[in-house]
Design a protein around this motif. Structure first.
Motif, PDB file in Angstrom:
ATOM      1  N   TYR A   1       0.835  -1.200   0.000  1.00 12.15           N
ATOM      2  CA  TYR A   1       0.000   0.000   0.000  1.00 12.15           C
ATOM      3  C   TYR A   1       0.874   1.256   0.000  1.00 12.15           C
ATOM      4  O   TYR A   1       0.669   2.165  -0.798  1.00 12.15           O
ATOM      5  CB  TYR A   1      -0.940   0.009   1.211  1.00 12.15           C
TER       6      TYR A   1
ATOM      7  N   TRP B   1      -1.302  -0.860  -5.687  1.00  8.54           N
ATOM      8  CA  TRP B   1      -2.723  -1.008  -5.376  1.00  8.54           C
ATOM      9  C   TRP B   1      -3.280  -2.351  -5.826  1.00  8.54           C
ATOM     10  O   TRP B   1      -4.106  -2.941  -5.127  1.00  8.54           O
ATOM     11  CB  TRP B   1      -3.531   0.122  -6.010  1.00  8.54           C
TER      12      TRP B   1
ATOM     13  N   LEU C   1      -8.839  -2.085   0.053  1.00  8.85           N
ATOM     14  CA  LEU C   1      -8.205  -0.787  -0.192  1.00  8.85           C
ATOM     15  C   LEU C   1      -8.857   0.305   0.647  1.00  8.85           C
ATOM     16  O   LEU C   1      -8.175   1.204   1.141  1.00  8.85           O
ATOM     17  CB  LEU C   1      -8.287  -0.422  -1.675  1.00  8.85           C
ATOM     18  N   GLU C   2     -10.162   0.223   0.825  1.00 11.68           N
ATOM     19  CA  GLU C   2     -10.866   1.223   1.636  1.00 11.68           C
ATOM     20  C   GLU C   2     -10.394   1.173   3.086  1.00 11.68           C
ATOM     21  O   GLU C   2     -10.119   2.209   3.697  1.00 11.68           O
ATOM     22  CB  GLU C   2     -12.373   1.000   1.566  1.00 11.68           C
TER      23      GLU C   2
ATOM     24  N   SER D   1      -6.829   2.486   3.224  1.00 12.10           N
ATOM     25  CA  SER D   1      -6.804   3.934   3.057  1.00 12.10           C
ATOM     26  C   SER D   1      -7.206   4.639   4.346  1.00 12.10           C
ATOM     27  O   SER D   1      -6.546   5.588   4.781  1.00 12.10           O
ATOM     28  CB  SER D   1      -7.734   4.340   1.914  1.00 12.10           C
ATOM     29  N   ASN D   2      -8.274   4.173   4.960  1.00 10.15           N
ATOM     30  CA  ASN D   2      -8.723   4.778   6.220  1.00 10.15           C
ATOM     31  C   ASN D   2      -7.684   4.607   7.321  1.00 10.15           C
ATOM     32  O   ASN D   2      -7.434   5.538   8.097  1.00 10.15           O
ATOM     33  CB  ASN D   2     -10.062   4.184   6.650  1.00 10.15           C
TER      34      ASN D   2
ATOM     35  N   TYR E   1      -4.460   4.267   6.905  1.00 10.31           N
ATOM     36  CA  TYR E   1      -3.313   5.114   6.568  1.00 10.31           C
ATOM     37  C   TYR E   1      -3.578   6.561   6.978  1.00 10.31           C
ATOM     38  O   TYR E   1      -2.733   7.206   7.600  1.00 10.31           O
ATOM     39  CB  TYR E   1      -3.023   5.021   5.070  1.00 10.31           C
ATOM     40  N   ILE E   2      -4.758   7.057   6.658  1.00 13.62           N
ATOM     41  CA  ILE E   2      -5.121   8.432   7.023  1.00 13.62           C
ATOM     42  C   ILE E   2      -5.131   8.591   8.540  1.00 13.62           C
ATOM     43  O   ILE E   2      -4.613   9.571   9.081  1.00 13.62           O
ATOM     44  CB  ILE E   2      -6.482   8.813   6.406  1.00 13.62           C
TER      45      ILE E   2
END
Length: 70
Positions: free
Chosen positions: A33, A38, A49-50, A53-54, A56-57
């Motif tokens: 990631y 991806w 991935l969702e 992504s969350n 990671y943020i």
């Protein structure tokens, strides 16, 4: 050698040394990631991935707050 000298569980050591076990699979997913692979993340049996992504943020936000307190 350094990893072996740190008091970690066998599962964590295996993940860090040889990317083995469930934690190793997750480490591979996180690395893919972060490096922008991806398709590898999407094709893995790891988090979506969702979710990645969350996470990671959230991790970026946490690290910013933590660094601001130092």
């Amino acid at each position: 050698e350094i990893i072996k000298s740190i008091p970690l569980s066998n599962e964590s050591s295996l993940a860090l040394i040889s990317r083995g076990g469930i934690k190793g699979q997750l480490l591979n997913c996180v690395t893919d990631y972060c490096e922008g692979y991806w398709n590898k993340v999407a094709d893995s049996n790891g988090p979506s991935l969702e979710v990645m992504s969350n996470a990671y943020i959230e991790a970026c936000h946490w690290s910013t707050i933590t660094l601001d307190t130092i």
